[in-house]
Motif scaffolding. Structure first.
Motif, mmCIF file in Angstrom:
data_model
loop_
_atom_site.group_PDB
_atom_site.id
_atom_site.type_symbol
_atom_site.label_atom_id
_atom_site.label_comp_id
_atom_site.label_asym_id
_atom_site.label_seq_id
_atom_site.Cartn_x
_atom_site.Cartn_y
_atom_site.Cartn_z
ATOM 1 N N SER A 21 38.685 165.130 105.511
ATOM 2 C CA SER A 21 39.229 164.277 104.452
ATOM 3 C C SER A 21 38.249 164.174 103.294
ATOM 4 N N ASP A 22 36.951 164.043 103.628
ATOM 5 C CA ASP A 22 35.940 163.985 102.571
ATOM 6 C C ASP A 22 35.872 165.298 101.797
ATOM 7 N N VAL A 23 35.957 166.420 102.521
ATOM 8 C CA VAL A 23 35.869 167.738 101.880
ATOM 9 C C VAL A 23 37.030 167.953 100.917
ATOM 10 N N PHE A 24 38.275 167.689 101.400
ATOM 11 C CA PHE A 24 39.437 167.913 100.536
ATOM 12 C C PHE A 24 39.481 166.904 99.390
ATOM 13 N N SER A 25 39.005 165.693 99.632
ATOM 14 C CA SER A 25 38.902 164.725 98.536
ATOM 15 C C SER A 25 37.873 165.193 97.511
ATOM 16 N N GLY A 26 36.758 165.782 98.020
ATOM 17 C CA GLY A 26 35.763 166.341 97.111
ATOM 18 C C GLY A 26 36.341 167.459 96.270
ATOM 19 N N ILE A 27 37.194 168.294 96.878
ATOM 20 C CA ILE A 27 37.851 169.361 96.115
ATOM 21 C C ILE A 27 38.720 168.767 95.010
ATOM 22 N N THR B 13 26.979 164.840 93.111
ATOM 23 C CA THR B 13 28.283 164.973 93.764
ATOM 24 C C THR B 13 28.268 166.236 94.625
ATOM 25 N N ASN B 14 28.791 166.137 95.831
ATOM 26 C CA ASN B 14 28.911 167.295 96.699
ATOM 27 C C ASN B 14 30.257 167.243 97.401
ATOM 28 N N TRP B 15 30.457 168.142 98.387
ATOM 29 C CA TRP B 15 31.761 168.225 99.045
ATOM 30 C C TRP B 15 32.059 167.001 99.908
ATOM 31 N N ARG B 16 31.029 166.316 100.382
ATOM 32 C CA ARG B 16 31.266 165.223 101.322
ATOM 33 C C ARG B 16 31.200 163.841 100.682
ATOM 34 N N ALA B 17 30.279 163.636 99.727
ATOM 35 C CA ALA B 17 30.068 162.297 99.194
ATOM 36 C C ALA B 17 29.584 162.363 97.755
ATOM 37 N N THR B 18 29.617 161.200 97.096
ATOM 38 C CA THR B 18 29.089 161.026 95.745
ATOM 39 C C THR B 18 27.969 160.003 95.798
ATOM 40 N N HIS B 19 26.843 160.320 95.174
ATOM 41 C CA HIS B 19 25.670 159.451 95.201
ATOM 42 C C HIS B 19 25.551 158.709 93.870
ATOM 43 N N ILE C 270 28.834 157.100 98.607
ATOM 44 C CA ILE C 270 30.252 156.781 98.796
ATOM 45 C C ILE C 270 30.973 158.032 99.270
ATOM 46 N N PRO C 271 31.627 157.994 100.450
ATOM 47 C CA PRO C 271 32.408 159.166 100.908
ATOM 48 C C PRO C 271 33.488 159.514 99.891
ATOM 49 N N ASN C 272 33.712 160.794 99.710
ATOM 50 C CA ASN C 272 34.695 161.227 98.722
ATOM 51 C C ASN C 272 36.098 160.736 99.045
ATOM 52 N N SER C 273 36.419 160.608 100.355
ATOM 53 C CA SER C 273 37.756 160.133 100.724
ATOM 54 C C SER C 273 37.967 158.699 100.246
ATOM 55 N N ALA C 274 36.932 157.848 100.363
ATOM 56 C CA ALA C 274 37.045 156.472 99.873
ATOM 57 C C ALA C 274 37.096 156.437 98.352
ATOM 58 N N LEU C 275 36.346 157.317 97.717
ATOM 59 C CA LEU C 275 36.310 157.351 96.261
ATOM 60 C C LEU C 275 37.634 157.841 95.681
#
Length: 498
Positions: A153-159, A186-192, A203-208
């Motif tokens: 979910s984090d990866v696809f949200s990052g995409i 920013t990376n595939w899993r999270a945003t700093h 912050i996990p990308n899925s939550a963002l």
């Protein structure tokens, strides 16, 4: 010549030529694409000339070596075709001004092409039914998907975030849960993020991706600010709104376009509440601009005899109180002198002497108080209104500073005989208190050591003004030098250390 007709020799020669071309020729996308197209077309012709269809699982070969060769050649053919398509994608799929998104889409399509090439090799070289392979691996993929549900979910949200680009590194964002900070990675899993306390927020990308966010740097770098100001209802609201317009005019940080606004948001017998809205050039100026506006509100309100509202006010002021407040004189020259760093070393009696000698002067809006290059003969304290310092340079005007009640100008001409760096203009009706040379000379004759204190303060101010003008390679004159010039102009005795 007999060896040249052998398909194995031809294949080895083509592979060798491809290797040499990729290593010797420049690493340019167009050159790489041309080489890949030539290799793929030549290899296709060689295979078809020898009765081998790369897109067919049937191989007509009598001996083992040729069967192995044709299998390897068909594998290279599929991979070569994939390389040709990927080169085409790298060359023609371009997003102008968005290189990161273009690279991501290119990598995604290239991955799909290579997966298709591998499946084709499995089907047409090894004669394995691809449908059965996919069905068998499907169950494993489902189990793996459940195990890695959060990470996927984090990866696809990052995409999605990388494609949508609602923010980028360096932007300030605020999430609906109140978390805010500057994006540092920013990376595939999270945003700093780096928050106001300089702490790292991950912050996990899925939550963002599911959160509503506000980008404070978009659509441009300017940033809007609103402030709430409450004043005691001792004047008509329109007069108070005009006072706050003057405050906005006096600011050195807010943008002039779009024009700042003052609006009345609430009216009661306890207070009149105003909302000030203005724009800054960058969010990084927020704290400095807020501090300046609050300081200017206090100074202008005090100069106009208007009090800030108190929550404990229970009784509305009477008409007599309103009239008295409107006729009350603004801040006296004695109070102004107490706030000046030039005269911090003076005693109360010496300040009172200067205050009694100060002359009140008024100037209409747009009036020129001092000309550029003029040597002022008096120290001018701003009692009310806004004064602008404008320097004419290279055929145009450059604004150097804006002064408000409590500020002063003309000190360089009075104290060291220097010229004004710019034209002093009244932006609004202005009232000043002026201290002449004779009055200041009387104080200095009684206390000659005061020249050192004034020289130090004046040196700091000159250095600050030069920094504001962006002159980095010039240094303000030494305090002792300025003190000596003050003694010379006022005919004071030199100290033993001078």
């Amino acid at each position: 010549m007999q060896y040249l007709s052998d398909p194995i020799v031809q294949f080895v020669f083509l592979v060798a030529m491809l290797t040499v071309a990729h290593s010797a020729l420049p690493r340019h996308k167009a050159v790489r694409f041309a080489v890949d197209v030539a290799f793929f077309a030549t290899l296709t012709a060689v295979l078809l000339a020898n009765g081998v269809a790369p897109y067919s699982a049937v191989v007509n070969a009598s001996d083992l070596w040729h069967r192995l060769f044709y299998g390897l050649a068909k594998t290279i053919w599929w991979l070569g075709g994939a390389m040709m398509l990927v080169s085409c994608i790298r060359l023609f799929l371009i997003f102008e001004r968005r290189p990161r998104e273009a690279r991501f889409v290119q990598d995604l399509i290239a991955g799909i092409i290579y997966v298709g090439a591998v499946l084709s090799v499995v089907a047409y070289v090894f004669s394995v039914p691809v449908g059965t392979l996919i069905a068998t691996s499907g169950a494993f993929a489902i189990v793996l998907g459940f195990a890695l549900q959060s990470s996927l979910s984090d990866v696809f949200s990052g995409i999605a975030l990388n494609l949508g680009r609602p923010y980028r590194v360096g932007h300030w964002i605020i999430l609906e849960n109140g978390v805010q900070g500057r994006v540092i990675e920013t990376n595939w899993r999270a945003t700093h993020l780096s928050n106001a306390a300089n702490d790292l927020v991950v912050i996990p990308n899925s939550a963002l991706a599911k959160s509503q966010l506000v980008n404070l740097n978009s659509p441009d770098e300017t940033h809007g600010i609103t402030l709430s100001i409450r004043l005691a209802p001792t004047r008509p609201p329109a007069a108070m709104a005009q006072l706050l317009d003057t405050v906005m005019l006096a600011s050195n940080h807010i943008l002039r376009a779009p024009a700042p606004t003052v609006s009345i948001v609430n009216l009661s017998k306890e207070a009149i509440e105003f909302e000030l809205a203005f724009r800054l050039g960058s969010i990084s100026e927020t704290l400095t601009a807020k501090n300046e506006i609050y300081d200017l509100v206090f100074r202008h309100a005090q100069a106009a005899g208007i009090s800030l509202a108190s929550d404990n006010t229970l009784v509305a002021p009477s008409l007599l109180q309103l009239a008295t407040a409107s006729e009350a004189p603004p801040e006296t020259s004695s109070q102004l002198i107490k706030t000046l760093p030039l005269f911090l070393a003076l005693t109360e009696k010496e300040r009172e002497t200067l205050s009694n000698a100060a002359v009140r002067r008024t100037y209409a809006k747009s009036a020129e108080i001092l000309s550029q290059g003029e040597r002022s003969s008096a120290l001018m304290l701003v009692e009310s209104g806004v004064v602008m310092v404008v320097r004419q340079e290279d055929g145009g005007d450059i604004e150097l500073n804006r002064l408000s009640p409590g500020d002063f100008f003309g000190e360089r001409g009075l104290l060291i005989g220097a010229e004004e760096p710019g034209r002093i203009v009244a932006l609004t009706p202005v009232v000043t208190r002026q201290i002449g040379r004779d009055q200041l000379c009387e104080i200095l004759r009684d206390r000659p050591a005061l020249a050192e204190d004034i020289g130090l303060t004046l040196a700091d101010r000159l250095e600050q003004e030069r920094r504001l003008q962006g002159v980095g390679d010039m240094h303000a004159q030494h305090a002792q030098t300025l003190a000596n010039r003050i003694r010379h102009l006022f005919q004071l005795p030199h100290s033993a250390t001078a």
